[in-house]
Design a protein around this motif. Structure first.
Motif, PDB file in Angstrom:
ATOM      1  N   LEU A 207       0.821  -1.214   0.000  1.00 54.70           N
ATOM      2  CA  LEU A 207       0.000   0.000   0.000  1.00 54.70           C
ATOM      3  C   LEU A 207       0.851   1.258   0.000  1.00 54.70           C
ATOM      4  CD1 LEU A 207      -3.001  -0.705   2.365  1.00 54.70           C
ATOM      5  CD2 LEU A 207      -3.025  -0.158  -0.066  1.00 54.70           C
ATOM      6  N   SER A 208       1.987   1.185   0.701  1.00 55.49           N
ATOM      7  CA  SER A 208       2.813   2.396   0.752  1.00 55.49           C
ATOM      8  C   SER A 208       3.757   2.490  -0.446  1.00 55.49           C
ATOM      9  CB  SER A 208       3.571   2.472   2.074  1.00 55.49           C
ATOM     10  OG  SER A 208       4.048   1.210   2.422  1.00 55.49           O
ATOM     11  N   GLY A 209       3.473   1.728  -1.460  1.00 55.27           N
ATOM     12  CA  GLY A 209       4.162   1.927  -2.728  1.00 55.27           C
ATOM     13  C   GLY A 209       5.511   1.248  -2.851  1.00 55.27           C
ATOM     14  N   ILE A 210       5.765   0.243  -2.021  1.00 56.17           N
ATOM     15  CA  ILE A 210       7.025  -0.488  -2.155  1.00 56.17           C
ATOM     16  C   ILE A 210       6.884  -1.495  -3.291  1.00 56.17           C
ATOM     17  CG2 ILE A 210       8.466  -2.215  -1.011  1.00 56.17           C
ATOM     18  CD1 ILE A 210       7.925  -0.694   1.589  1.00 56.17           C
ATOM     19  N   ASN A 211       7.877  -1.528  -4.154  1.00 56.00           N
ATOM     20  CA  ASN A 211       7.818  -2.438  -5.287  1.00 56.00           C
ATOM     21  C   ASN A 211       8.306  -3.820  -4.850  1.00 56.00           C
ATOM     22  OD1 ASN A 211       8.082  -3.852  -7.609  1.00 56.00           O
ATOM     23  ND2 ASN A 211       9.488  -2.415  -8.618  1.00 56.00           N
ATOM     24  N   PRO A 212       7.393  -4.818  -4.776  1.00 54.57           N
ATOM     25  CA  PRO A 212       7.787  -6.116  -4.213  1.00 54.57           C
ATOM     26  C   PRO A 212       8.881  -6.792  -5.030  1.00 54.57           C
ATOM     27  CG  PRO A 212       5.619  -6.244  -5.227  1.00 54.57           C
ATOM     28  CD  PRO A 212       5.985  -4.798  -5.190  1.00 54.57           C
ATOM     29  N   GLU A 213       8.820  -6.687  -6.344  1.00 50.55           N
ATOM     30  CA  GLU A 213       9.831  -7.372  -7.155  1.00 50.55           C
ATOM     31  C   GLU A 213      11.229  -6.820  -6.873  1.00 50.55           C
ATOM     32  OE1 GLU A 213       9.689 -10.120  -9.131  1.00 50.55           O
ATOM     33  OE2 GLU A 213       7.738 -10.243  -8.165  1.00 50.55           O
ATOM     34  N   ARG A 214      11.278  -5.512  -6.628  1.00 54.19           N
ATOM     35  CA  ARG A 214      12.568  -4.903  -6.314  1.00 54.19           C
ATOM     36  C   ARG A 214      13.092  -5.403  -4.974  1.00 54.19           C
ATOM     37  NH1 ARG A 214      16.123  -0.452  -6.564  1.00 54.19           N
ATOM     38  NH2 ARG A 214      16.174   0.373  -4.448  1.00 54.19           N
ATOM     39  N   VAL A 215      12.181  -5.460  -3.987  1.00 56.14           N
ATOM     40  CA  VAL A 215      12.585  -5.967  -2.669  1.00 56.14           C
ATOM     41  C   VAL A 215      13.126  -7.387  -2.802  1.00 56.14           C
ATOM     42  CG1 VAL A 215      11.709  -6.709  -0.433  1.00 56.14           C
ATOM     43  CG2 VAL A 215      11.043  -4.499  -1.346  1.00 56.14           C
TER      44      VAL A 215
END
Lengths: 336, 434
Positions: A207-215
């Motif tokens: 929700l806070s805009g973190i890109n999961p693939e990048r993580v």
């Protein structure tokens, strides 16, 4: 004097080897725990990732040695480390792209991902044996000892010698650097913080805009680097044999679980707990006890609690005790 | 194509592959593959009980297989009287003392009020018990191992017929599974996996080190066989005559005869286990198991005792693996603890179950035969491919030699790729659960 001798013997045969081994386990367990925290599965292929990384380091070391490059008293493998790390990052990113990403998109159950990682384990096992073969490879060079046993005896006048091998010293220094870097990254940088947020609560992080693939990508890169460092240090300290790395899986998992899966600080603590108990329980205490006890009480046998072949049993018993009495581990990892 | 027809065709294809080995390589190889295929099928039926029926992730298969092997030694090897009189009683007393200590510690933990006193009392009891156990046990072990160490140095077995060892192998594995299940079941799936992986390693370490039990890495060889010896057959005139009647020489005929004998015995066990597993799957019990697997909370709300059912099926599945382990050691005629490796005895069985189709007994059987066939045949095939690939290279070049040597390691990679491909494109396996 007797008492000092006992302390020196204890340090030489138990504390120093166990500290080095503990640092190696801790680095391995950090990789397992990070994967568990971010990707949420137990990665059975971790031991073989370590083997692959170490293999690349070994090959690069041989290359450097052939070119005549050396670090003087330090092992050449340290120079080859970046090569191994890059190769392994490439490998894990490739496996993630080809294998794991599909199941992540499906939101597959963790146990399916574990089975998938078993498949990856088989393939990596095959790849490593295919490239370098199943045999022992020795790639340590440079000075053997930071402090030799005879030097120490001459220096102090004690009967017992104390030797510190170069590899043991390097293990500690490199492990400390790696851990400091990791914690700095996790606690201070934006990407590190987004990783921790993702690990704590996936939905909120999204929700806070973190890109999961990048993580996920950054996690794999860090894990690869940790695995290569851990594997190389272990290989320098002992020797490189693919099957041993597969067997390391058990103490590494034990460390991660004892510390609390998903908790980096727990992984480090767990590594040392497992290493110290393994070495202490399989060490023959005769020497130390003969120094400490009065002569009438001196032991006849080796005073070895368990034979060295049972070292897996030790990590396993500790694992079981922790799971039974404190299922989330010493540092409260992810809930059961 | 209807489902039964498709499944039958799959079996025909796999058996056809094994038959073609008979035509291309030799009938001995084909029978060898088929016999080990039968054993693998039984193992994968056991794992399928645990994983396919109940969703239990057991990666300690190797341990149960090895316990089955131990059972063969304990039941069918001849007893060593000298060792028994030297230290047998003391070893048994030591073991009893060890078991009593653990029992007492558990009782103490349950009886005393929680608190620091309880923890301290238990630790004290365990430490004292451990030293007492070592004091009694070690001397006995030394005495036993000193008895003629080059040929015996262990207590030996009961000297019973070797076929008796198969159910005993099941019982031994079931007993171990009970202990493991009591402690490790109820953990979540990943933890159970690590726990079972560790226990399997411990069982192997025990077999390797406890020389008084089964000679450790010195191996027990020359275990009795349930079928006649090849040499005896070759010397019996009646056998030689009937072999010649079939147009075979006596040596080939005798090896084939022995393998066919084993095949008959193994096939009977496989059919019995398969029928029982099918009946169990179709029964209310089987439906309950699958209900628990699919939704534990719901099953628990319906009043099912999930933990108890898990323990039950864990023991059953492990017992099946134990029986298969005993059969395998019987086929080998020797117990060699050094050869047990998790990749071969645990993870390969998992590949069989997943590829065949978890939750479907026929799938597990098919997977057992197919994967075993691949495991054996990938090596010569890899060699063949490498020969083709390296043919244009210069003779004696470094790369050529390396590639030819490395061909032997193709099988691990192949297994991994097969597993990954099946998981990706046909996650329910070749014969999916109905």
């Amino acid at each position: 004097m007797e008492f000092l001798n006992a302390i020196v013997a204890l340090t030489n045969f138990v504390l120093i080897p166990a500290t080095a081994y503990g640092a190696q386990l801790a680095l391995g367990a950090l990789g397992v725990t990070l994967i568990y925290g971010i990707l949420r599965f137990s990665n059975f292929a971790h031991g073989d990732t370590m083997a692959f990384g170490t293999m690349s380091v070994v090959l690069a070391t041989w290359g450097l040695q052939a070119m005549g490059v050396s670090l003087g008293p330090l092992p050449t493998a340290l120079l080859a480390l970046p090569v191994g790390i890059l190769a392994t990052i490439g490998l894990v990113l490739l496996t993630d792209r080809v294998v794991y990403r599909f199941y992540r998109a499906q939101k597959a159950k963790p146990v399916i991902l574990v089975i998938v990682s078993i498949g990856v384990m088989f393939v990596l096992n095959g790849v490593v044996r295919f490239i370098i073969g199943p045999d022992d490879q020795n790639f340590a060079d440079g000075g053997r000892f930071l402090l030799g046993a005879r030097e120490f005896r001459n220096l102090t006048g004690l009967d017992e010698g104390l030797a510190i091998r170069t590899t043991q010293g390097i293990t500690l220094v490199v492990a400390v650097i790696a851990v400091v870097l990791l914690f700095w990254f996790l606690n201070r940088t934006r990407t590190g913080k987004s990783m921790r947020a993702y690990s704590d609560n996936e939905d909120l992080a999204l929700l806070s805009g973190i890109n999961p693939e990048r993580v996920v990508m950054v996690t794999w890169m860090i894990v690869a680097a940790l695995a290569v460092v851990a594997g190389t240090l272990y290989g320098l300290d002992k020797s490189f044999k693919p099957f041993t790395y597969f067997q390391l899986l058990l103490p590494i998992f034990a460390s991660a679980i004892v510390g609390g899966l998903g908790s980096p600080i727990g992984a480090i603590a767990g590594g040392f707990v497992i290493a110290y108990s393994e070495v202490m329980i399989t060490y023959a205490w005769k020497k130390v006890l003969t120094y400490v006890l009065p002569e009438t009480l001196a032991p006849d046998g080796l005073v070895q609690l368990l034979s060295t072949d049972y070292k897996f049993a030790v990590s396993f018993m500790i694992l079981l005790i922790v799971l039974l009495f404190r299922p989330t581990g010493l540092f409260r990892g992810k809930s059961v | 194509m209807t489902e039964p027809l498709r499944n039958a065709l799959l079996f025909v294809v796999v058996f056809g592959l094994i038959l073609s080995t008979g035509f291309i390589q030799s009938w001995n190889t084909a029978l060898l593959i088929f016999n080990m295929g039968l054993i693998s099928a039984i193992m994968s039926l056991g794992v399928n009980l645990q994983w396919g029926f109940a969703g239990l992730f057991n990666v300690g298969v190797m341990g149960f297989v090895a316990l089955g092997g131990l059972a063969v030694v304990l039941t069918s090897a001849g007893p060593v009287g000298e060792a028994w009189s030297a230290g047998g009683a003391r070893v048994l007393a030591g073991l009893a003392l060890g078991a009593a200590t653990i029992g007492a510690a558990i009782a103490l933990w349950k009886r005393m009020a929680p608190g620091r006193t309880r923890a301290l009392a238990m630790v004290a009891l365990l430490v004292a018990g451990f030293f007492a156990y070592r004091w009694v046990f070690d001397a006995g072990v030394q005495a036993v191992e000193a008895v003629n160490p080059a040929s015996t140095g262990y207590l030996g077995g009961l000297g019973l017929p070797v076929l008796m060892a198969w159910p005993v192998g099941g019982l031994l594995a079931a007993g171990a599974a009970w202990i493991i299940g009591k402690t490790a079941l109820g953990l979540r799936s990943d933890y159970l996996a690590i726990a079972t992986l560790g226990i399997a390693e411990i069982i192997i370490a025990m077999l390797k080190n406890e020389d008084w039990l089964a000679r450790g890495v010195k191996n027990v060889i020359g275990l009795p066989r349930p079928v006649p010896n090849e040499i005896d057959l070759q010397q019996s005139p009646a056998f030689v005559e009937s072999a010649q009647g079939l147009g075979l020489d006596a040596v080939t005929a005798s090896t084939l005869y022995v393998k066919l004998g084993y095949m008959g015995l193994f096939a009977v066990v496989l059919v019995v286990v398969l029928v029982l597993a099918q009946l169990a799957l179709a029964s209310p019990w089987g439906r309950m198991m699958r209900a628990i697997r699919d939704n534990e909370t719901a099953a628990e709300a319906m009043g099912k005792d999930v933990k108890r059912r898990h323990l039950q099926i864990f023991i059953l599945g492990s017992a099946v693996c134990g029986v298969a382990g005993a059969m395998m050691t019987t086929l080998d005629g020797q117990l060699t603890p050094g050869t047990y490796q998790p990749l071969r005895y645990t993870f390969l069985i998992w590949v069989m179950v997943i590829v065949g189709g978890s939750g479907n007994n026929f799938g597990a059987v098919l997977g057992g035969f197919l994967i075993w066939f691949l495991w054996v045949e990938v090596e010569p095939l890899g060699r063949l491919i490498m020969d083709l690939v390296t043919a244009p290279m210069a003779e004696g070049s470094w790369l050529k030699g390396h590639l030819l040597d490395a061909a032997a390691h193709m099988r691990l990679m192949t297994m991994g790729i097969v597993l990954l491909v099946v998981l990706r494109f046909s996650p329910r396996g070749l014969i999916p659960e109905r």
